[in-house]
Design an enzyme around this catalytic site. Sequence first.
Site, PDB file in Angstrom:
ATOM      1  N   ASP A   8       0.851  -1.191   0.000  1.00 13.51           N
ATOM      2  CA  ASP A   8       0.000   0.000   0.000  1.00 13.51           C
ATOM      3  C   ASP A   8       0.890   1.247   0.000  1.00 13.51           C
ATOM      4  OD1 ASP A   8      -2.324   1.578   0.274  1.00 13.51           O
ATOM      5  OD2 ASP A   8      -2.095   1.591   2.453  1.00 13.51           O
ATOM      6  N   ASP A  10      -0.281   4.998   0.965  1.00 17.88           N
ATOM      7  CA  ASP A  10      -0.565   5.948   2.036  1.00 17.88           C
ATOM      8  C   ASP A  10      -0.709   5.221   3.373  1.00 17.88           C
ATOM      9  OD1 ASP A  10      -0.724   7.421  -0.241  1.00 17.88           O
ATOM     10  OD2 ASP A  10      -2.843   7.952  -0.050  1.00 17.88           O
ATOM     11  N   ASP A 128      -1.830  -0.524   5.968  1.00 17.05           N
ATOM     12  CA  ASP A 128      -2.228   0.015   7.265  1.00 17.05           C
ATOM     13  C   ASP A 128      -3.720  -0.103   7.530  1.00 17.05           C
ATOM     14  OD1 ASP A 128      -3.020   3.482   6.849  1.00 17.05           O
ATOM     15  OD2 ASP A 128      -2.870   1.976   5.276  1.00 17.05           O
TER      16      ASP A 128
END
Length: 377
Positions: A8, A10, A128
């Site tokens: 990922d 961000d 996240d």
Amino acid sequence: MKRVLFIDRDGTLIKEPADEQIDSFEKLEFYPKVFQYLSKITNELDFEIVMITNQDGLGTNVYPETNFWPVHNFIIKTFESEGISFKEQFIDRTFAKDNAPTRKPNTGLLTKYFSSNYDLANSFVIGDRLTDIELAKNLGSKGIFINDNTNLGTDEITVKRETLNNVIALESNDWEVIYKFLKTDVRTGSIERNTNETKIKIALNLDGTGKSNINTGLAFFDHMLDQIARHGHLDLEINVIGDLEVDEHHTIEDTAIALGEVFASTLGNKLGIERYGFSLPMDDCLAQVAIDFGGRNWLVWEAEFKREMIGKMPTEMFFHFFKSFTDGAKCNLNIKAEGSNEHHKIEAIFKAFAKAIKMAVKRDVEKMILPSTKGML
């Protein structure tokens, strides 16, 4: 077959601001240690590096492309300057409410990876959000969960997380920890051994926490095998159906052989292991167990027992258990014990055996070399 790291953007490579849009250079902040350790992952480990990110409404008035691409291209070029290249970049532009097949956790953008060219079972999704972990599940991979910016407070999210626990291979927001985890892997193995005398299933995690689920039909034997898991800090599942109507011999012998074999296969290339390893007291007893996972089987046994049975386990089978283990694991064992209480004596041996294993299989991630002058074990 190629292993893949689906990463990922961000909240994983760069910090995610409160409004969840990195649409200006003022908002750009790289994740601590990401350059140093993602570079090491790229150069030292055999992974294909892929970026996959959801960018809600990219190209609409909500998130104009003119705000996105200058920052994104700078991010990519900065990583490239550190020797980190993304084989592919997958960017989904849909909104969360759309539940598009291309949006994580769906796999619409990643269909090329469902082929014999890729080893998805040994690949990882790093992200996240729980949607990243769901993506890992949908790919048949494992997840590395960076939990800095994820709200786990609601009941719905908590329940979802609990259902994904078996997918989370690591939870950390430290790229150094992620690098060391990926470099060493979790060493797990299993074996199924069926004969006319016994049916045995064993699952082993050398890097576990001491969990065990053991059923051999012999309560005292179960108790001793449990010592290996708990004091060796490894996870161990053993299920045995043996011909106990005959006697205990086949159950104990075949379990030891299978356990040794699964140790041998799970240790793999043995890079970085300590190789050797314990003595410990238990009340009136002193037990010493030295082990060497050097590829050759040998047993030295200096322990005498005056009782014929402890529980329902014949004391003559103690020697036989460790001899059979050395044959299966291809290891050396030197076992000595003294004391007056027979129960304490054998339990001390099993505990020392577990500690010896713990020492011997421990790895030094900074020195992943073979502990041998011969060049092979």
